[in-house]
Scaffold this motif. Sequence first.
Motif, mmCIF file in Angstrom:
data_model
loop_
_atom_site.group_PDB
_atom_site.id
_atom_site.type_symbol
_atom_site.label_atom_id
_atom_site.label_comp_id
_atom_site.label_asym_id
_atom_site.label_seq_id
_atom_site.Cartn_x
_atom_site.Cartn_y
_atom_site.Cartn_z
ATOM 1 N N GLN A 16 1.043 -1.417 -0.061
ATOM 2 C CA GLN A 16 0.091 -0.134 0.162
ATOM 3 C C GLN A 16 0.755 1.273 -0.065
ATOM 4 O O GLN A 16 0.596 2.283 -0.685
ATOM 5 C CB GLN A 16 -0.907 -0.047 1.199
ATOM 6 C CG GLN A 16 -1.794 1.380 1.125
ATOM 7 C CD GLN A 16 -2.571 1.146 2.565
ATOM 8 O OE1 GLN A 16 -2.765 0.332 3.393
ATOM 9 N NE2 GLN A 16 -3.475 2.437 2.415
ATOM 10 N N ASP A 20 0.275 4.072 -2.792
ATOM 11 C CA ASP A 20 -0.214 5.404 -2.415
ATOM 12 C C ASP A 20 0.932 6.423 -2.665
ATOM 13 O O ASP A 20 0.364 7.548 -3.042
ATOM 14 C CB ASP A 20 -0.339 5.454 -0.809
ATOM 15 C CG ASP A 20 -1.723 4.587 -0.273
ATOM 16 O OD1 ASP A 20 -2.478 4.471 -1.255
ATOM 17 O OD2 ASP A 20 -1.861 4.518 0.894
ATOM 18 N N SER A 77 -4.291 0.186 -2.921
ATOM 19 C CA SER A 77 -3.984 1.875 -2.700
ATOM 20 C C SER A 77 -5.287 2.607 -2.169
ATOM 21 O O SER A 77 -6.363 2.504 -2.875
ATOM 22 C CB SER A 77 -3.488 2.593 -3.835
ATOM 23 O OG SER A 77 -3.407 3.928 -3.589
ATOM 24 N N VAL A 79 -5.446 5.599 -1.717
ATOM 25 C CA VAL A 79 -5.394 7.070 -2.670
ATOM 26 C C VAL A 79 -6.150 6.754 -4.154
ATOM 27 O O VAL A 79 -7.030 7.289 -4.465
ATOM 28 C CB VAL A 79 -4.029 7.557 -2.783
ATOM 29 C CG1 VAL A 79 -3.857 8.564 -3.949
ATOM 30 C CG2 VAL A 79 -3.181 7.782 -1.711
#
Length: 215
Positions: A16, A20, A77, A79
Motif C-alpha cells: 500500500q 499510495d 491503494s 489513494v
Amino acid sequence: MSHEHHEVDLATMYSQETWDARYAESERIWSGNPNPRLVEHVADLAPGRALDIGCGEGADVVWLAQQGWQATGVDVSEVALLRAAAHAEDAGVEDKVAWERVDVLAGDELPGDMDLVSVQFFHPPVDRFAELTQRMGAAVRPGGHLLVVGHHPADLETGVRKPHGPDLLFTPDRVTAALPAEQWEVLAADEPTRDHPTDDGPVTVTDTVVLARRR
C-alpha cells in the motif's frame, strides 16, 4: 497494475505504501479510459455482478457500471480508491459501484459470487502466480467469467517494461496452467498486439489475454 517508465523496488512493489506514494505523485496516472481488452471481451456478455482486481483509478469499474454491471473495484491503494470513487461520482454511476481496499498478496478476502472477475495488468510473483490466480478465480460463480490481461514477455524487446523484469511478464500458458481443466473452460488464450504511446512515438506491444468460464 502497470509500472512503465517508473522504477519500482520489486521487494515492495505490491505494498500500500508504494502505491499510495505512486498515485500521490500526480493528479492522474492512467488515461481514465477502460482497458481495451476488457471492452473487447466483455461488451457482449450479459451484465451482472463484476469484480475488478487492482482497479486503480476506477476507469474499468466505471465503464462496467455504464454497461449495466453492478461493479466492485478493489485495490491495495487507498489513494487510488478515493480517486476511483470521485471518477464514479463524476460519471453518475456511484450507485452502481462499490470500492474496497484489498491486499491480495497479504491474503485479504475478495468479494465472491461474481459473474465476472477482471484482472488487468496485475503481475504476481512467479512463485505465487498459480495460487493467486486460483484465489482470484474462486471469486467467480459457476457459469461466470474470469478475464486476465497482462504484459507479454515479448515486450522486453521494446524497452517499455524494464521495471517488471523478465519473470513478472507472462504468457497465456502461465494463466491456463493455473486453471484446472475440470473447473474452467478456456474461451480465449491470445497474444494480441497494439500501439503503445511513448515519448519517442508509438511502440507495438503485446498483451497476454485469457478469458475462461467457470464450469
